[in-house]
Design an enzyme around this catalytic site. Structure first.
Site, short mmCIF file in Angstrom:
data_model
loop_
_atom_site.label_atom_id
_atom_site.label_comp_id
_atom_site.label_asym_id
_atom_site.label_seq_id
_atom_site.Cartn_x
_atom_site.Cartn_y
_atom_site.Cartn_z
N ARG A 186 13.43 10.58 -34.67
CA ARG A 186 14.45 9.53 -34.67
C ARG A 186 14.40 8.71 -33.37
NH1 ARG A 186 18.31 6.93 -31.85
NH2 ARG A 186 18.99 8.91 -30.98
N ASP A 187 14.82 9.29 -32.28
CA ASP A 187 14.90 8.56 -31.02
C ASP A 187 13.52 8.06 -30.60
OD1 ASP A 187 15.69 7.53 -28.58
OD2 ASP A 187 15.91 9.46 -27.61
N HIS A 197 19.81 14.84 -21.91
CA HIS A 197 18.79 14.02 -22.56
C HIS A 197 18.15 13.15 -21.48
CE1 HIS A 197 17.64 11.58 -26.30
NE2 HIS A 197 17.26 10.79 -25.31
N HIS A 244 15.05 10.97 -19.61
CA HIS A 244 13.87 10.13 -19.83
C HIS A 244 12.98 10.23 -18.60
CE1 HIS A 244 15.47 7.31 -23.23
NE2 HIS A 244 15.58 8.58 -23.52
N CYS A 299 10.37 3.04 -23.23
CA CYS A 299 11.64 2.64 -22.64
C CYS A 299 11.84 1.16 -22.90
CB CYS A 299 11.65 2.91 -21.14
SG CYS A 299 13.21 2.44 -20.37
N ASN A 303 11.56 9.03 -23.56
CA ASN A 303 11.93 10.43 -23.72
C ASN A 303 10.98 11.39 -23.00
OD1 ASN A 303 14.17 10.13 -25.55
ND2 ASN A 303 12.68 9.43 -27.08
MG MG Z 1 16.01 9.04 -25.66
#
Ligand code: MG
Length: 306
Positions: free
Chosen positions: A21-22, A213, A215, A246, A255
């Site tokens: 997803r992300d 979460h 990055h 990003c 991520n």
């Molecule tokens: Mg993310």
């Protein structure tokens, strides 16, 4: 450094795989539905307890994820894995319930300008939109995760106060959210900021409700994971192969790569239940389909020839 530096570190960590997803949402180019399904099946085989599979956002807003229902219908579900999806509104929730989702996630932020730019409402407006979604999820017996993006910095406002993160956190919990994912959306956090935000949250929020979460945009993601581990945080989000660039720093990493996170955790003797080798296989498959090299240090080392 004394041995006591690691005393609070959890023995077991939950890794939430957000690549499908992300990750895919932030990558250019469409992926065939069958390839998404195979990718998720490979991730399931790796043993994740949670895989964020897709998003029930408007197909017009994010065409890459327009096949959410087909993906969830096509995957082979592992009984001990929860398959989650991002749900922005009641219409999305109806689709998610029809797709037999096992958990839902809602997405807001700690910075007013970011939320306005990203989801076109205020933070308060986003929370008001979530209320019926969360009510529907809870009456269906589904767990709800709440993303708080820009918790460490905002592309429009710069620094974000830890108190602003804690305010949104308590509002989400009051709405019935079970777990908060605290996001470093633009990848600016360093360990001291992680400690500041985490301690501020822990004054009001139980530790087992907090996920981090990170990055890796500026190379600090694993340092930030270690700082959070030392405060006892035991849930981390990451994406296989570092999927998802990003959007605020084109060409840079987004991520944290799951492979890199697992290497750190396993190397420290922390149990995740996830097979690093099997995640490599999932990333290798996707890299082949996309013709891209995964943004993971561990992947590069593990697959180097010669
Ligand atoms: Mg993310």
């Amino acid at each position: 450094m004394s041995a006591s530096a690691f005393d609070a570190i959890p023995q077991r960590v939950t890794v939430v795989e957000v690549g499908p997803r992300d990750g895919l949402q932030n990558e250019h180019g469409a992926l065939a539905t069958a390839d998404k399904i195979h990718f998720i099946n490979l991730l399931s085989a790796a043993g994740f307890a949670v895989i964020e599979a897709t998003s029930f956002v408007s197909p017009k807003a994010i065409p890459q994820l327009a096949d959410a229902s087909e993906v969830l219908a096509g995957i082979a579900r592992r009984p001990s894995t929860r398959y989650t999806a991002l749900v922005p509104n009641v219409r999305g929730m109806e689709r998610a319930l029809a797709a037999n989702i096992s958990e839902v996630a809602v997405f807001t932020g700690a910075s007013e300008s970011f939320v306005q730019h990203n989801i076109h409402t205020s933070i308060a407006g986003s929370l008001a939109n979530f209320q019926p979604v969360i009510t529907m999820a809870r009456s269906a017996g589904l767990r709800v995760r709440g993303y708080i993006s820009t918790a460490f910095g905002c592309p429009y406002e710069g620094t974000v106060a830890p108190a602003a993160v804690a305010r949104v956190a308590t509002q989400l919990l009051d709405l019935g959210v079970d777990e908060l994912s605290i996001g470093d959306t633009i990848g600016v956090a360093t360990p001291r900021a992680v400690v500041d935000v985490t301690r501020t949250l822990l004054a009001q929020v139980a530790i087992d409700r907090i996920a981090m979460h990170f990055h890796d945009t500026r190379g600090t993601a694993l340092a930030n994971v270690l700082a959070a581990l030392q405060l006892g945080i035991s849930t981390f989000d990451s994406a296989a192969g570092g999927l998802g660039g990003c959007p605020y720093a084109p060409g840079a990493s987004g991520n944290l790569a799951t492979e890199d996170l697992l290497y750190l955790l396993h190397g420290m003797g922390i149990v995740t239940g996830v097979s690093l080798e099997a995640v490599i296989e999932a990333s290798r498959f996707l890299a082949g389909v996309r013709g891209m090299t995964p943004a993971s240090r561990y992947y590069a080392a593990a697959t180097a020839s010669g």
